[in-house]
Design a protein around this motif. Structure first.
Motif, PDB file in Angstrom:
ATOM      1  N   TYR A 106       8.503  -4.549  -4.881  1.00 22.39           N
ATOM      2  CA  TYR A 106       6.837  -3.031  -5.252  1.00 22.39           C
ATOM      3  C   TYR A 106       6.116  -3.997  -5.934  1.00 22.39           C
ATOM      4  O   TYR A 106       5.596  -5.412  -5.873  1.00 22.39           O
ATOM      5  N   CYS A 107       4.596  -3.354  -5.964  1.00 22.30           N
ATOM      6  CA  CYS A 107       3.726  -3.883  -6.522  1.00 22.30           C
ATOM      7  C   CYS A 107       3.567  -3.848  -8.782  1.00 22.30           C
ATOM      8  O   CYS A 107       2.852  -2.712  -8.964  1.00 22.30           O
TER       9      CYS A 107
ATOM     10  N   ILE B  39       2.675  -9.926  -0.823  1.00 20.58           N
ATOM     11  CA  ILE B  39       2.957 -10.153  -2.608  1.00 20.58           C
ATOM     12  C   ILE B  39       4.968 -10.251  -2.243  1.00 20.58           C
ATOM     13  O   ILE B  39       6.172  -9.928  -1.976  1.00 20.58           O
TER      14      ILE B  39
ATOM     15  N   VAL C 188       0.493  -8.727  -8.441  1.00 19.65           N
ATOM     16  CA  VAL C 188      -0.814  -8.477  -8.060  1.00 19.65           C
ATOM     17  C   VAL C 188      -1.742  -9.445  -8.056  1.00 19.65           C
ATOM     18  O   VAL C 188      -2.583 -10.044  -7.171  1.00 19.65           O
TER      19      VAL C 188
ATOM     20  N   MET D  72       1.427   0.915  -8.903  1.00 22.52           N
ATOM     21  CA  MET D  72       0.897  -0.247  -9.768  1.00 22.52           C
ATOM     22  C   MET D  72       0.558   0.731 -11.352  1.00 22.52           C
ATOM     23  O   MET D  72       1.447   0.504 -12.242  1.00 22.52           O
TER      24      MET D  72
ATOM     25  N   PHE E  66      -1.698  -4.696   1.422  1.00 27.10           N
ATOM     26  CA  PHE E  66       0.124  -5.896   0.478  1.00 27.10           C
ATOM     27  C   PHE E  66      -0.092  -6.278   1.823  1.00 27.10           C
ATOM     28  O   PHE E  66       1.472  -5.504   2.168  1.00 27.10           O
TER      29      PHE E  66
ATOM     30  N   LEU F  28       4.635  -6.664   1.293  1.00 22.77           N
ATOM     31  CA  LEU F  28       5.331  -6.920   0.112  1.00 22.77           C
ATOM     32  C   LEU F  28       6.874  -6.863   0.749  1.00 22.77           C
ATOM     33  O   LEU F  28       7.353  -7.139   1.979  1.00 22.77           O
TER      34      LEU F  28
ATOM     35  N   CYS G  57      -1.219   0.860  -3.769  1.00 17.89           N
ATOM     36  CA  CYS G  57      -0.553  -0.250  -4.009  1.00 17.89           C
ATOM     37  C   CYS G  57      -1.052  -0.194  -5.473  1.00 17.89           C
ATOM     38  O   CYS G  57      -0.540  -0.371  -6.249  1.00 17.89           O
TER      39      CYS G  57
END
Length: 315
Positions: free
Chosen positions: A181-182, A177, A187, A104, A15, A17, A100
């Motif tokens: 952060y995730c 994203i 997400v 989470m 992903f 960020l 990620c």
């Protein structure tokens, strides 16, 4: 990766960020407070753990729970801030898909643990003030450890479906994203599927955990205030209430940013995305920095022990 946001894929390798969307040009300046928060949080929480371990007089339920809170705060800070700083400083925006999902899980899990430990600390204050003669026999070390284990299991099990659901969705729209952060909803909103089960489960867990924890804390403090008001003198009332001030400050520093961020997420649809992200960062990162400061300033035993350490070093 140049066309990663248009290529169809069901299991992205990484992903991307964005950090603080819309404020990318100011990332270096934004990193300054973040860079300040992290060392304060790490140093403060490790100091609490060190002092409690070294000082036998602090081997009591209140300080055991404080150590649990320090550990959860250390995990929360370390699971998020280093990656944020790498985005702000080095434009290192890629994060592995599995990393990620793991981030989470850790964020959600330790937030639930954090809240549970605040309930345990409220229980300690309730027993200490309402049943002082039974405090040492009620909150024994084995019981404190069982309460700590229960908080760990509660956080681990309640949050476990969140990453499993997030991992199963097909991500065929984009892997970008708009967050630093995730964050769970940031997400799963990228999935090209009906994510209502993820959304509803996440909201339900947050509502139930926060609602029940705040209810039990409030119930404890109603009983505590009743016990305080029947004390014979004003000085005794103030002195007894003073033992709760640190815990109340920690509760406010934890729940107020969280509630404000949740309200913005659900009702602040016209608010800029970067403000949403900044508020999400604040409720996640400010408490780990504030908790050891609050207890260090407000708790005489910790403050005195800390001053002793500096005095000996000065000598």
């Amino acid at each position: 990766m140049s066309d990663s946001n248009t290529t169809d894929f069901t299991n992205p390798c990484t992903f991307i960020l964005l950090g603080i969307p819309g404020l990318e040009m100011a990332h270096v300046w934004i990193s300054i407070p973040f860079c300040t928060i992290y060392p304060i949080a790490i140093l403060g929480n490790f100091t609490v753990l060190f002092i409690v371990k070294r000082e036998p007089s602090l081997h009591e339920p209140m300080y055991y729970f404080l150590c649990m809170l320090a550990i959860t705060d250390l995990v929360l800070s370390t699971s998020t801030l280093p990656k944020m700083l790498s985005i702000f400083w080095f434009n290192s925006r890629e994060i592995d898909f599995s990393a990620c999902i793991t981030q989470m899980y850790f964020i959600a899990c330790f937030l639930v643990m954090d809240s549970g430990i605040l309930v345990a600390m409220a229980l300690d204050r309730y027993v200490a003030i309402c049943h002082p003669l039974r405090h040492s026999t009620t909150l024994t070390s084995p019981l404190v450890m069982k309460i700590g284990l229960a908080m760990v299991l509660r956080g681990s099990m309640l949050v476990l479906p969140i990453p499993f659901l997030a991992r199963q969705w097909p991500y065929c729209r984009t892997n970008i994203i708009p967050h630093s952060y995730c964050e769970h909803m940031a997400v799963v909103k990228l999935a090209c599927a009906d994510i209502r089960i993820s959304s509803n489960y996440s909201i339900s867990v947050g509502f139930i955990v926060t609602g029940l924890d705040v209810f039990f804390i409030t119930l404890s403090y109603i009983q505590i205030l009743r016990a305080i008001f029947i004390l014979p003198t004003k000085d005794a009332q103030l002195k007894t209430f003073g033992t709760c001030v640190s815990h109340l400050c920690v509760i406010l520093s934890t729940y107020i940013p969280s509630v404000f961020s949740a309200l913005m997420h659900h009702f602040g649809h016209n608010v800029a995305v970067h403000f949403h992200v900044l508020m999400a960062n604040a409720y996640l990162l400010m408490p780990p920095m504030l908790h050891p400061i609050i207890y260090g300033v407000r708790t005489k035993q910790i403050r005195d022990r800390l001053l002793q350490l500096f005095t000996h070093k000065g000598i």
